[in-house]
Design a protein around this motif. Structure first.
Motif, PDB file in Angstrom:
ATOM      1  N   ALA A   1       0.827  -1.207   0.000  1.00 38.57           N
ATOM      2  CA  ALA A   1       0.000   0.000   0.000  1.00 38.57           C
ATOM      3  C   ALA A   1       0.862   1.257   0.000  1.00 38.57           C
ATOM      4  CB  ALA A   1      -0.938  -0.013   1.203  1.00 38.57           C
ATOM      5  N   GLU A   2       1.981   1.215   0.690  1.00 41.18           N
ATOM      6  CA  GLU A   2       2.879   2.366   0.684  1.00 41.18           C
ATOM      7  C   GLU A   2       3.494   2.575  -0.691  1.00 41.18           C
ATOM      8  OE1 GLU A   2       5.506   1.473   3.873  1.00 41.18           O
ATOM      9  OE2 GLU A   2       4.139   2.201   5.426  1.00 41.18           O
ATOM     10  N   ALA A   3       3.731   1.490  -1.415  1.00 40.45           N
ATOM     11  CA  ALA A   3       4.224   1.622  -2.782  1.00 40.45           C
ATOM     12  C   ALA A   3       3.169   2.263  -3.675  1.00 40.45           C
ATOM     13  CB  ALA A   3       4.624   0.243  -3.328  1.00 40.45           C
ATOM     14  N   VAL A   4       1.912   1.867  -3.489  1.00 40.73           N
ATOM     15  CA  VAL A   4       0.820   2.494  -4.242  1.00 40.73           C
ATOM     16  C   VAL A   4       0.751   3.984  -3.933  1.00 40.73           C
ATOM     17  CG1 VAL A   4      -1.692   2.557  -4.532  1.00 40.73           C
ATOM     18  CG2 VAL A   4      -0.506   0.358  -4.387  1.00 40.73           C
ATOM     19  N   ARG A   5       0.906   4.323  -2.647  1.00 46.51           N
ATOM     20  CA  ARG A   5       0.873   5.739  -2.255  1.00 46.51           C
ATOM     21  C   ARG A   5       2.035   6.505  -2.878  1.00 46.51           C
ATOM     22  NH1 ARG A   5       0.972   7.233   4.058  1.00 46.51           N
ATOM     23  NH2 ARG A   5       2.918   6.065   3.907  1.00 46.51           N
TER      24      ARG A   5
END
Length: 457
Positions: A250-254
């Motif tokens: 999810a942090e990569a998506v962000r």
């Protein structure tokens, strides 16, 4: 046709002009001066401008001398039995020194939408060999059951233990393990812990390290699920997919969303995070007319232990229960440190009980949970008035909590218990309580399974 009108390099993104006829999510090959190649995915189309995610990152690249060749289709991955026993990076490239995986078919990593009409309800258990999970929050074929943890907890140990020892009642069982954003020390641990299952041709391993490109972290679970879907619905295996850590995903998506200058939503995550996670979690299940199944166990860490954080919060909406790890349980020396009263499997009744596990399973699980809730109340009361002021019944519940934690919940990280052993331990813990407190258990089960004490004879 090669496109060379490079307009901008921004973080992991590349903007190219003159990209007529290019589609969203299209795969591309990026030719660099000197003959080197990188790869990209189209994120956005604005008239003749295409924005690409560069899988290997844009470090060392300059605007001049670059050529881009679009494939005309999304990223595909080769699938098949050849994945079993292999160790690859997050893009599916071998890390074990073997040849590239050349399966019989190539499938898009985004998968194909599944008509809900053809979904079969989850059924039959997936036994992990971990007593607290098998007894009280049974995993079911076709289910998605996440593990919620906090940084510093042994969630990776638990995830690898599940991947190493899980079994199913089907004809064949396979495991796909997708690691995202792990340190190299953690990756070495995962490879070592899963070596035996991998050598047996029962496991495929995809490893994305913390220092690998961010975009690779977004591809890793999609490749893992594409491989799993083919093993399940074409090859006929029951497949367990373990994904750790979804917070890193999810942090990569962000991060990619920020690079695209999108308007952020809660805590900086993009507003489409829910639908993005759903495109992963909803790829599990059973399909009418097909023998196999895909079961998903995503692992995620809750920043500061906040279960209302967007990643666990949205995950909870999509999935069917949760296994919560708690620091206070770990502080008592219990592994796995599962907060039993905060955990549940909403599909447990579909995979446990007579004809699936054992006839007494559901009743024993309900009694164990009920007694544990009463034991927690007795412990809180003891803190207020002292244990000496408690009734005999309340003191028996304190003894029960000690017995059930030591005998049923706690086990070694490499210990695999049979279901009969697990349920026997549950009965042994319940035997500490007076007979009148076991009101949720039928008399026939009490006679058949309850260990006898001298005061009961």
């Amino acid at each position: 046709m090669s496109h060379s009108d490079i307009r901008e390099l921004r973080g992991p993104l590349l903007v190219v002009g003159g990209a007529h006829g290019v589609g969203w999510d299209e795969f591309a090959t990026i030719d660099l001066p000197g003959g080197a190649h990188r790869h990209g995915l189209v994120l956005e189309i604005d008239q003749d401008l295409a924005t690409l995610q560069v899988l290997e990152g844009t470090d060392g690249m300059s605007l001049g001398g670059i050529g881009i060749r679009f494939d005309g289709r999304p990223l595909h991955v080769r699938v098949g039995e050849q994945w079993l026993g292999r160790v690859c990076n997050g893009r599916g490239e071998p890390l074990d020194g073997g040849p590239p995986i050349m399966g019989a078919a190539a499938l898009p990593i985004s998968g194909w939408p599944l008509n809900p009409v053809f979904r079969e309800p989850p059924a039959n258990p997936v036994l992990t060999g971990i007593s607290v999970i098998d007894a009280l929050m049974t995993l079911v074929q076709g289910q998605k059951l996440p593990i919620f943890s906090v940084p510093g907890m042994p969630h990776l140990t638990l995830a690898t233990q599940i991947a190493a020892q899980a079994v199913s009642g089907g004809e064949s069982f396979r495991v796909v393990f997708a690691a995202m954003g792990l340190t190299h020390a953690d990756i070495a641990y995962v490879r070592d812990r899963l070596e035996q299952r991998s050598a047996g041709g029962e496991l495929a391993l995809l490893l994305n390290a913390a220092d690998d490109p961010v975009i690779e972290r977004i591809l890793t679970p999609r490749i893992a699920l594409t491989v799993a879907e083919h093993l399940a619905y074409t090859e006929g295996h029951d497949v367990l997919v373990v994904m750790s850590d979804m917070t890193s995903y999810a942090e990569a998506v962000r991060e990619v969303s920020a690079a695209r200058q999108e308007i952020p939503a809660r805590r900086g995550y993009p507003g489409y995070l829910y639908s993005d996670l759903a495109t992963l979690y909803e790829r599990c299940g059973r399909v009418r007319g097909r023998k196999g199944s895909v079961t998903i166990v995503p692992v995620l860490t809750m920043p500061a232990g906040d279960i209302t954080h967007p990643v666990p919060d949205l995950t909870g909406y999509i999935t069917e229960g949760q296994i919560v790890l708690a620091p206070d349980v770990a502080a008592r020396g219990i592994y796995p440190p599962v907060d039993v009263l905060s955990s549940l499997s909403r599909l447990m009744r579909s995979g446990a009980g007579k004809g699936r596990t054992r006839e007494d399973h559901l009743e024993v699980a309900a009694q164990v949970m009920s007694a544990l809730a009463r034991a927690r109340q007795a412990a809180e009361l003891a803190e207020l008035v002292g244990e000496a002021a408690l009734s005999d019944t309340d003191r028996s519940y304190l003894s029960y909590r000690t017995s059930v934690e030591a005998g049923l919940f706690a086990q070694d990280p490499d210990e695999a218990r049979s279901l009969d052993d697990t349920l026997g331990r549950a009965w042994a813990a319940l035997a500490v309580l007076p007979d009148q407190e076991l009101a949720m258990l039928p008399a026939a089960f009490l006679k058949r399974y309850l260990p006898q004490r001298s005061d009961r004879t």
